[in-house]
Design a protein around this motif. Structure first.
Motif, PDB file in Angstrom:
ATOM      1  N   SER A 108      60.949  41.296 103.777  1.00 44.68           N
ATOM      2  CA  SER A 108      60.499  40.630 105.003  1.00 44.68           C
ATOM      3  C   SER A 108      60.946  41.436 106.203  1.00 44.68           C
ATOM      4  O   SER A 108      62.088  41.919 106.252  1.00 44.68           O
ATOM      5  N   VAL A 109      60.039  41.592 107.181  1.00 44.62           N
ATOM      6  CA  VAL A 109      60.400  42.245 108.435  1.00 44.62           C
ATOM      7  C   VAL A 109      61.233  41.263 109.254  1.00 44.62           C
ATOM      8  O   VAL A 109      60.799  40.149 109.519  1.00 44.62           O
ATOM      9  N   THR A 110      62.450  41.688 109.658  1.00 43.99           N
ATOM     10  CA  THR A 110      63.329  40.759 110.372  1.00 43.99           C
ATOM     11  C   THR A 110      63.727  41.225 111.760  1.00 43.99           C
ATOM     12  O   THR A 110      64.266  40.437 112.539  1.00 43.99           O
ATOM     13  N   GLY A 111      63.497  42.488 112.129  1.00 48.86           N
ATOM     14  CA  GLY A 111      63.894  42.939 113.457  1.00 48.86           C
ATOM     15  C   GLY A 111      63.507  44.380 113.695  1.00 48.86           C
ATOM     16  O   GLY A 111      62.852  45.026 112.865  1.00 48.86           O
ATOM     17  N   PHE A 112      63.957  44.924 114.832  1.00 46.04           N
ATOM     18  CA  PHE A 112      63.574  46.294 115.179  1.00 46.04           C
ATOM     19  C   PHE A 112      64.601  46.905 116.125  1.00 46.04           C
ATOM     20  O   PHE A 112      65.372  46.203 116.779  1.00 46.04           O
ATOM     21  N   ASN A 113      64.587  48.221 116.190  1.00 49.14           N
ATOM     22  CA  ASN A 113      65.352  48.982 117.167  1.00 49.14           C
ATOM     23  C   ASN A 113      64.339  49.806 117.950  1.00 49.14           C
ATOM     24  O   ASN A 113      63.750  50.751 117.426  1.00 49.14           O
ATOM     25  N   GLU A 114      64.150  49.430 119.192  1.00 49.33           N
ATOM     26  CA  GLU A 114      63.073  50.043 119.967  1.00 49.33           C
ATOM     27  C   GLU A 114      63.250  51.541 120.143  1.00 49.33           C
ATOM     28  O   GLU A 114      62.274  52.297 120.150  1.00 49.33           O
ATOM     29  N   ASP A 115      64.483  51.983 120.253  1.00 50.22           N
ATOM     30  CA  ASP A 115      64.722  53.411 120.459  1.00 50.22           C
ATOM     31  C   ASP A 115      64.316  54.241 119.250  1.00 50.22           C
ATOM     32  O   ASP A 115      63.995  55.427 119.375  1.00 50.22           O
ATOM     33  N   GLU A 116      64.341  53.637 118.065  1.00 51.44           N
ATOM     34  CA  GLU A 116      64.030  54.363 116.840  1.00 51.44           C
ATOM     35  C   GLU A 116      62.617  54.097 116.321  1.00 51.44           C
ATOM     36  O   GLU A 116      62.163  54.750 115.385  1.00 51.44           O
ATOM     37  N   ILE A 137      62.602  49.779 112.008  1.00 53.90           N
ATOM     38  CA  ILE A 137      62.294  48.373 111.701  1.00 53.90           C
ATOM     39  C   ILE A 137      63.252  47.895 110.607  1.00 53.90           C
ATOM     40  O   ILE A 137      63.482  48.602 109.619  1.00 53.90           O
ATOM     41  N   ARG A 138      63.819  46.722 110.810  1.00 54.62           N
ATOM     42  CA  ARG A 138      64.746  46.162 109.844  1.00 54.62           C
ATOM     43  C   ARG A 138      63.998  45.283 108.852  1.00 54.62           C
ATOM     44  O   ARG A 138      63.203  44.418 109.249  1.00 54.62           O
ATOM     45  N   TYR A 139      64.266  45.495 107.585  1.00 51.90           N
ATOM     46  CA  TYR A 139      63.682  44.703 106.503  1.00 51.90           C
ATOM     47  C   TYR A 139      64.799  43.986 105.754  1.00 51.90           C
ATOM     48  O   TYR A 139      65.925  44.491 105.640  1.00 51.90           O
ATOM     49  N   ASP A 172      72.564  42.612 114.786  1.00 53.73           N
ATOM     50  CA  ASP A 172      72.767  43.223 113.476  1.00 53.73           C
ATOM     51  C   ASP A 172      73.882  44.257 113.635  1.00 53.73           C
ATOM     52  O   ASP A 172      73.719  45.244 114.371  1.00 53.73           O
ATOM     53  N   LEU A 173      75.008  44.036 112.968  1.00 52.29           N
ATOM     54  CA  LEU A 173      76.188  44.873 113.161  1.00 52.29           C
ATOM     55  C   LEU A 173      76.165  46.090 112.243  1.00 52.29           C
ATOM     56  O   LEU A 173      75.622  46.042 111.132  1.00 52.29           O
ATOM     57  N   PRO A 174      76.799  47.196 112.668  1.00 52.97           N
ATOM     58  CA  PRO A 174      76.782  48.436 111.887  1.00 52.97           C
ATOM     59  C   PRO A 174      77.528  48.304 110.558  1.00 52.97           C
ATOM     60  O   PRO A 174      78.358  47.415 110.364  1.00 52.97           O
ATOM     61  N   THR A 175      77.256  49.266 109.685  1.00 50.64           N
ATOM     62  CA  THR A 175      77.847  49.275 108.344  1.00 50.64           C
ATOM     63  C   THR A 175      79.365  49.364 108.383  1.00 50.64           C
ATOM     64  O   THR A 175      80.059  48.747 107.559  1.00 50.64           O
ATOM     65  N   GLY A 186      69.349  38.855  99.189  1.00 50.71           N
ATOM     66  CA  GLY A 186      69.027  40.265  99.325  1.00 50.71           C
ATOM     67  C   GLY A 186      69.929  40.932 100.336  1.00 50.71           C
ATOM     68  O   GLY A 186      70.997  40.421 100.668  1.00 50.71           O
ATOM     69  N   GLU A 187      69.491  42.089 100.854  1.00 52.86           N
ATOM     70  CA  GLU A 187      70.284  42.829 101.824  1.00 52.86           C
ATOM     71  C   GLU A 187      69.360  43.564 102.781  1.00 52.86           C
ATOM     72  O   GLU A 187      68.155  43.651 102.575  1.00 52.86           O
ATOM     73  N   HIS A 188      69.960  44.101 103.868  1.00 56.95           N
ATOM     74  CA  HIS A 188      69.163  44.740 104.913  1.00 56.95           C
ATOM     75  C   HIS A 188      68.859  46.202 104.601  1.00 56.95           C
ATOM     76  O   HIS A 188      69.612  46.879 103.899  1.00 56.95           O
ATOM     77  N   PHE A 189      67.724  46.639 105.179  1.00 54.66           N
ATOM     78  CA  PHE A 189      67.305  48.033 105.016  1.00 54.66           C
ATOM     79  C   PHE A 189      66.521  48.432 106.263  1.00 54.66           C
ATOM     80  O   PHE A 189      65.645  47.689 106.720  1.00 54.66           O
TER      81      PHE A 189
END
Length: 601
Positions: free
Chosen positions: A178-186, A167-169, A65-68, A159-162
Motif C-alpha cells: 500500500s502507498v502510505t506517503g512520499f518525500n517530495e525532494d526524492e 514514495i513510501r510503501y 516516518d522516522l529514520p532507520t 508488514g514493514e516500510h519500503f
C-alpha cells in the motif's frame, strides 16, 4: 558542530558523523514528513540518530516516518502537534523520553518495528485513543510494559516500510503493498505508481492509503486550510492492480493536473482528490462508488467521462467543477446531494437505470432542460433548485412513480400529488395537493398560480425567485411553511383566494418586501387578513369578489385538458384573474388567463 536545514528539518551535524533533529521550518515542511536516514554535506555523510526535545513542537504535520538509525527521541518531541495522526518508528529506537505526544489530540496510530519496547517514563498523554502496531513476537511485551500498555489496543504488524523513488510503501506479509506517503525532494513530479515493486519477493500494489499524498492541513489557530509546498505533483498514473484509493489521498494537491485511473480501481474514497488542479477526468467502470467530495472544489475540471459500471455518485462528488456537460451511464442508480453543484453545467443526460435522485443533486447548475427516465423510483426533494436557466422538465411516459402531467414542465409525485420540481415555464396542474420543499427554489414563472386543490406549501418551496412578479394562491391553501415567497422586491401583487388567511411558518414568509405589494383577498375576508400576522404588513389590501373565484379558471368552464393546458374548446379564450370569461381579447392592461396560462396583457 554545524546546524543546517534540509527539506524543512533543521539538524545539528556532529563530528561523530551523526545528526540530531533540533527544529523545523514550518513554511516548507510538508504534512507527511519523512526524515532521511542520512545527510550528505561537504563531502561527509551524517546518519540521523536522535530527535531532540521539543524538536517538532506545534508542527502541523499529519504523519512522520522516522529514520532507520533513530535510537533516541527527546521529551515533548511532538508536543502540540494537533494534526499528527501517524508515527512510524524503526527497530533502532531504544529510548523515548518524557511525554512525547503531549497535546497530540489527533493521534491514531503508532507503528514500531523494535522487538524490545523502548525505555520510557510512564507519563505519556494522548495514547488512549491510538492503536499501537508492534512485531508479532513482541505483542505481549508491549501490552504489559508501561507506558506502551496505555494504548487503546496493541496489534501485530502486518508488514514493514519500503521506500522506492521517493514514495513510501507498506509491504504486507501477504505479498501486497500500500502507498502510505512520499518525500517530495526524492519523488518525481510525474508520479507513476508501479503495479509491482521491483524487489524479491515481489509485492503487488493494491491500495493508496488515507492521506498518502495529502498536501494541506487544518490550522486550528486560524481555523483555515493551509496549503503546503508538498503539492507539487503534476500528474499521477495509478495501475489497475490498485483497488482502493483512500480518504483524502491527494487532498490539496493543487498542482495535480492529470490522473490516469487504471481499469480495476473499485473505490475512490471521500475527499480523495478534493481541491486538486485536475483538468480532465476519465473514471473507469470498475469504480462502483464515487464517495463524498471525491472530486469537489476541482475548479479547473472541465471534462468528465463516467464509464458504464459506476453505480453511486456520492454527495458533493463533483461540486464546483467547471464541467459543461455530463452523460450519466445507465449503470448509475443513485445520485446524491450536490453531486453536480456546478455553475457551468448546461447539459445532463440521464439513461434508463437511474433509480434515485436526492434533493439539490444539481443545485446551482446552468442546465436548461432535463428528462427524468422511467426507471426513477424515488426523488427526495427538488434535485434542481437554484437552476435559474432551467426551462423544461419532463418525466418519461410510463414512469409509475412520477409524471409531468400534461407537459406541465414539472415533476409530480403520482401517488401523493406532490409537486416536486418546477421551472420558469411551469404550469401547476389542477390536481396537485402539495407544493413540496424547494419546489420552486430560484426559478419560477413570472406569474405563479397555485391551484385550488393545493392545501400546503412546504418550507422553502418558493424562494429566491427574482423574476416572480405575481403570486396567485388558490382558495384551499391553509398552510404556508417557513421561508416562502422570499423573492426580493420584484413582486407587485399577491392574490389569495383563501377566505381564511393561511397559517404562515415561523420565519421568512413573504420576506421584508410586502410593504410595497398589493394584496388581493376575498371581500368578506379583508378584515381577517388586515388583522392576521404578516398578512397585515402588506402595503395595500384590496377586495376580490366572493363568487365564482378560482385561481383564474372559471368553475363553469370545462376543466383543464392536461394535454393542451386549455380551459375550453375555444382557440383564443380569455378570463379575468377572478374567473370571469371575456367575450374577446381584453382592452385594458392587467393580468389575465389566456388559454389556461396566466399572462400580463
Amino acid at each position: 558542530m554545524d546546524t543546517k536545514t534540509f527539506g524543512g528539518i533543521t539538524m545539528q551535524l556532529k563530528e561523530t558523523s551523526t545528526a540530531s533533529v533540533v527544529s523545523f521550518d514550518a513554511s516548507v515542511l510538508p504534512p507527511n514528513v519523512h526524515i532521511p536516514d542520512f545527510i550528505a554535506y561537504n563531502g561527509s555523510t551524517y546518519y540521523v540518530t536522535n530527535i531532540r526535545e521539543f524538536a517538532f513542537e506545534k508542527c502541523d504535520m499529519s504523519t512522520i516516518d522516522l529514520p532507520t538509525d533513530i535510537s533516541y527521541i527527546g521529551s515533548c518531541a511532538f508536543k502540540d502537534c494537533k494534526n499528527l495522526v501517524n508515527v512510524f518508528m524503526d527497530k533502532s529506537v531504544a529510548t523515548i523520553d518524557s511525554n512525547p505526544f503531549k497535546g497530540c489530540i489527533s493521534l491514531q496510530n503508532v507503528r514500531i518495528t523494535a522487538e524490545t519496547p523502548p525505555a520510557a517514563p510512564n507519563d505519556w498523554e494522548n495514547i488512549s485513543n491510538a492503536t499501537l502496531e508492534v512485531p508479532p513476537s513482541s505483542q505481549s511485551a508491549y501490552s504489559s510494559t508501561a507506558p506502551w500498555s496505555g494504548f487503546k489496543s496493541t496489534i501485530e504488524l502486518t508488514g514493514e516500510h519500503f521506500w522506492y523513488k521517493g514514495i513510501r510503501y507498506f509491504l504486507k506479509y501477504d505479498g501486497t503493498a500500500s502507498v502510505t506517503g512520499f518525500n517530495e525532494d526524492e519523488m518525481d513530479e510525474n508520479v507513476v505508481i508501479p503495479s509491482t515493486l521491483p524487489m524479491t519477493p515481489s509485492y503487488t500494489v493494491t491500495s493508496i492509503a488515507d492521506r498518502a499524498f495529502q498536501s494541506g492541513y487544518w490550522d486550528y489557530d486560524t481555523k483555515k486550510w493551509v496549503y503546503t509546498s508538498a503539492g507539487k505533483i503534476k500528474s499521477v498514473t495509478i495501475p489497475g492492480t490498485v483497488k482502493t484509493i483512500g480518504e483524502e489521498a491527494f487532498y490539496c494537491c493543487t498542482s495535480l493536473k492529470s490522473v490516469v485511473l487504471g481499469d480495476g480501481i473499485e473505490t475512490i474514497g471521500r475527499e480523495s482528490f478534493k481541491q486538486t488542479g485536475l483538468i480532465s477526468l476519465n473514471i473507469p467502470g470498475s469504480v462502483k462508488t464515487i464517495n463524498y467530495s471525491a472530486f469537489s472544489s476541482c475548479g479547473s475540471l472541465v471534462s468528465l467521462t463516467l464509464n458504464n459500471g459506476i453505480e453511486t455518485i456520492g454527495r458533493n462528488a463533483f461540486s464546483s467543477a467547471k464541467i459543461t456537460k455530463v452523460d450519466i451511464p445507465s449503470s448509475v442508480k443513485r445520485i446524491y446531494l450536490h453531486a453536480f453543484r456546478c455553475n457551468s453545467l448546461t447539459t445532463v443526460t440521464f439513461h434508463e437505470g437511474l433509480e434515485y435522485l436526492e434533493e439539490s443533486a444539481f443545485a446551482y447548475s446552468a442546465i436548461t432542460s432535463v428528462t427524468i427516465p422511467r426507471s426513477v423510483k424515488e426523488i427526495d426533494g427538488n434535485p434542481f433548485p437554484l437552476c435559474f436557466d432551467l426551462a423544461s422538465i419532463q418525466v418519461e411516459s410510463g414512469n409509475p412513480y412520477y409524471n409531468s402531467n400534461g407537459n406541465c414542465n414539472a415533476i409530480i409525485e403520482t401517488a401523493t400529488k406532490t409537486f416536486i420540481s418546477g421551472c420558469k415555464n411551469t404550469v401547476i396542474p389542477e390536481d396537485v395537493k402539495i407544493i413540496g420543499r424547494k419546489a420552486f427554489s430560484g426559478t419560477s414563472p413570472e406569474i405563479l398560480v397555485i391551484p385550488n386543490q393545493v392545501t400546503t406549501i412546504k418550507e422553502y418551496a418558493i424562494l429566491n425567485n427574482h423574476n416572480l412578479k405575481t403570486i396567485i394562491i388558490g382558495r384551499n391553501v391553509s398552510s404556508i411553511e417557513e421561508e416562502n415567497f422570499t423573492t426580493g422586491d420584484v413582486v407587485t401583487d399577491v392574490y389569495s383566494y383563501a377566505k381564511t388567511p393561511p397559517l404562515l411558518g415561523s420565519s421568512g414568509v413573504f420576506g421584508h418586501y410586502v410593504s410595497n405589494v398589493t394584496l388581493h383577498v376575498p371581500a368578506s375576508s379583508i378584515s381577517l387578513y388586515r388583522n392576521a400576522d404578516v398578512w397585515k404588513n402588506f402595503g395595500t389590501i384590496v377586495a376580490l369578489p366572493d363568487e365564482g373565484i378560482t385561481t383564474g379558471l372559471n368553475e363553469a368552464a370545462p376543466q383543464i385538458d392536461n394535454g393542451q393546458l386549455t380551459i375550453d374548446n375555444a382557440s383564443d379564450s380569455w378570463f379575468t384573474i377572478d374567473g370571469r370569461k371575456l367575450s374577446g381579447k381584453p382592452t385594458q392592461k392587467g393580468i389575465y388567463i389566456h388559454n389556461g396560462r396566466a399572462v400580463v396583457h
